[in-house]
Design a protein around this motif. Structure first.
Motif, short mmCIF file in Angstrom:
data_model
loop_
_atom_site.label_atom_id
_atom_site.label_comp_id
_atom_site.label_asym_id
_atom_site.label_seq_id
_atom_site.Cartn_x
_atom_site.Cartn_y
_atom_site.Cartn_z
N PHE A 285 1.08 -1.20 0.32
CA PHE A 285 0.02 -0.21 0.06
C PHE A 285 0.84 1.37 -0.35
CE2 PHE A 285 -1.90 -3.31 2.26
CZ PHE A 285 -3.81 -3.97 1.97
N MET A 286 0.59 1.88 -0.63
CA MET A 286 1.07 3.14 -0.62
C MET A 286 -0.55 4.69 -1.22
SD MET A 286 4.39 4.77 -2.90
CE MET A 286 6.03 2.93 -2.22
N SER A 287 0.59 5.70 -0.09
CA SER A 287 -0.38 6.62 -0.11
C SER A 287 0.13 8.17 0.17
CB SER A 287 -1.68 6.78 0.68
OG SER A 287 -0.89 6.87 2.44
N ASP A 288 -0.44 9.15 -0.68
CA ASP A 288 0.11 10.15 -0.07
C ASP A 288 -0.74 11.38 0.80
OD1 ASP A 288 -2.15 12.16 -1.92
OD2 ASP A 288 -0.99 13.60 -1.79
N THR A 289 -0.42 12.13 1.57
CA THR A 289 -0.22 12.76 2.07
C THR A 289 -0.86 14.17 2.34
OG1 THR A 289 1.72 13.54 3.09
CG2 THR A 289 0.74 11.49 4.03
N ARG A 290 -1.22 15.29 0.83
CA ARG A 290 -1.56 16.40 1.16
C ARG A 290 -2.73 16.29 0.81
NH1 ARG A 290 1.46 20.35 -3.26
NH2 ARG A 290 3.36 19.99 -2.16
N THR A 291 -3.42 17.82 1.08
CA THR A 291 -5.11 17.64 1.27
C THR A 291 -4.85 19.51 1.04
OG1 THR A 291 -5.56 18.27 3.45
CG2 THR A 291 -5.92 16.15 1.93
N ASN A 292 -5.92 19.52 -0.27
CA ASN A 292 -5.61 21.20 -0.20
C ASN A 292 -6.86 21.60 -0.26
OD1 ASN A 292 -5.26 19.76 -3.08
ND2 ASN A 292 -5.60 22.13 -3.62
N ALA A 293 -7.42 22.60 -0.32
CA ALA A 293 -8.65 23.48 -0.89
C ALA A 293 -8.00 25.02 -1.30
CB ALA A 293 -9.20 24.11 0.48
N GLY A 294 -7.73 24.59 -2.58
CA GLY A 294 -6.66 25.65 -3.56
C GLY A 294 -5.19 25.79 -2.52
N VAL A 295 -4.36 27.02 -3.85
CA VAL A 295 -3.33 26.79 -4.28
C VAL A 295 -2.88 27.39 -2.62
CG1 VAL A 295 -3.46 26.80 -6.58
CG2 VAL A 295 -2.95 28.88 -5.02
#
Length: 243
Positions: A15-25
């Motif tokens: 399993f591999m996952s990133d960790t970024r979330t964003n609500a705009g730049v």
């Protein structure tokens, strides 16, 4: 945005996952998207999520909370009799959370939608891998479909399709997934480091390896630099178009 991959090899599950979330730049945060429930010698359950952050966190929190108390909703993820029943439990929890969050009731394509990759093994059965949709229904990995992706899937899929082999070793599989993630990171800024990695070895009934890979990880830097150089070399070796 998110990018998560769950992949089945003969040795087990990766399993591999990133960790970024964003609500705009200008609003980017780091959140863990991989949850693990482990009872050594009895079961390992891994859940990765993509979609609305409030929804995914509510689903994981509800599953986790019910493990800590007597549930009126039947067996918890620590008590289910099979991975299939675990997938049903997660799917029903997704429907429950989305239905309570959406003013229009449950709709898989709503703002509150979320999707999941579920994998693991329960003692007495084989390792299994599922893709759970926002509607709560799901499909299972097969010989013809040995991996699932959720989130930003299009950039990282071609290398997996071309290079995947079920007989791959764990180190080879990590190399393949890192190339897949590198392609995605370079193509979509809404997917970002750190990356969470987990390896479950078949029939071990315990997590074999779990690691967070950061920007300064030497192996990741070797892979991303080496892949860029290899692509340029491969392109240069192709014949030019005849005039």
């Amino acid at each position: 945005m998110t990018y998560c991959v769950g992949l089945m090899i003969d040795r087990g599950l990766v399993f591999m996952s990133d960790t970024r979330t964003n609500a705009g730049v200008d609003s980017i945060s780091t959140f863990r998207k991989m949850q693990v429930w482990e009872v050594p010698g009895e079961r390992v359950i891994v859940l990765m999520s993509a979609g609305n952050l409030a929804t995914t966190q509510a689903v994981v929190s509800l599953l986790d909370e019910r493990c800590r108390s007597i549930s009126e909703h039947g067996p918890t993820v620590l008590e289910t009799s099979s991975m299939y029943q675990t997938a049903r439990l997660v799917g029903n929890t997704v429907k429950e959370v989305i239905a309570s969050s959406s003013p229009d009731g449950h709709r898989g394509d709503s703002y509150f939608s979320a999707s999941f990759i579920l994998g693991g093994q329960i003692k007495g059965s084989e390792p299994r891998l599922f893709h759970i949709y926002p509607e709560g229904n799901f499909i299972e990995s097969t010989e013809d479909t040995p991996f699932f992706q959720i989130g930003e899937t299009k950039y990282g899929k071609p290398i997996i399709v071309r290079a995947y082999d079920r007989q791959m070793t764990f180190p080879e599989t990590v190399k393949l997934l890192m190339v897949s993630f590198d392609s995605t990171l370079k193509s979509n800024l809404s997917v970002g480091l750190p990356i969470d990695l987990l390896f479950y070895e078949r029939d071990s009934l315990k997590v074999k390896l779990q690691r967070r890979i950061s920007q300064d990880d030497p192996y990741f830097r070797t892979i991303t630099d080496g892949w860029s150089n290899a692509l340029r070399a491969a392109f240069a070796s192709l014949p030019d178009f005849p005039e």
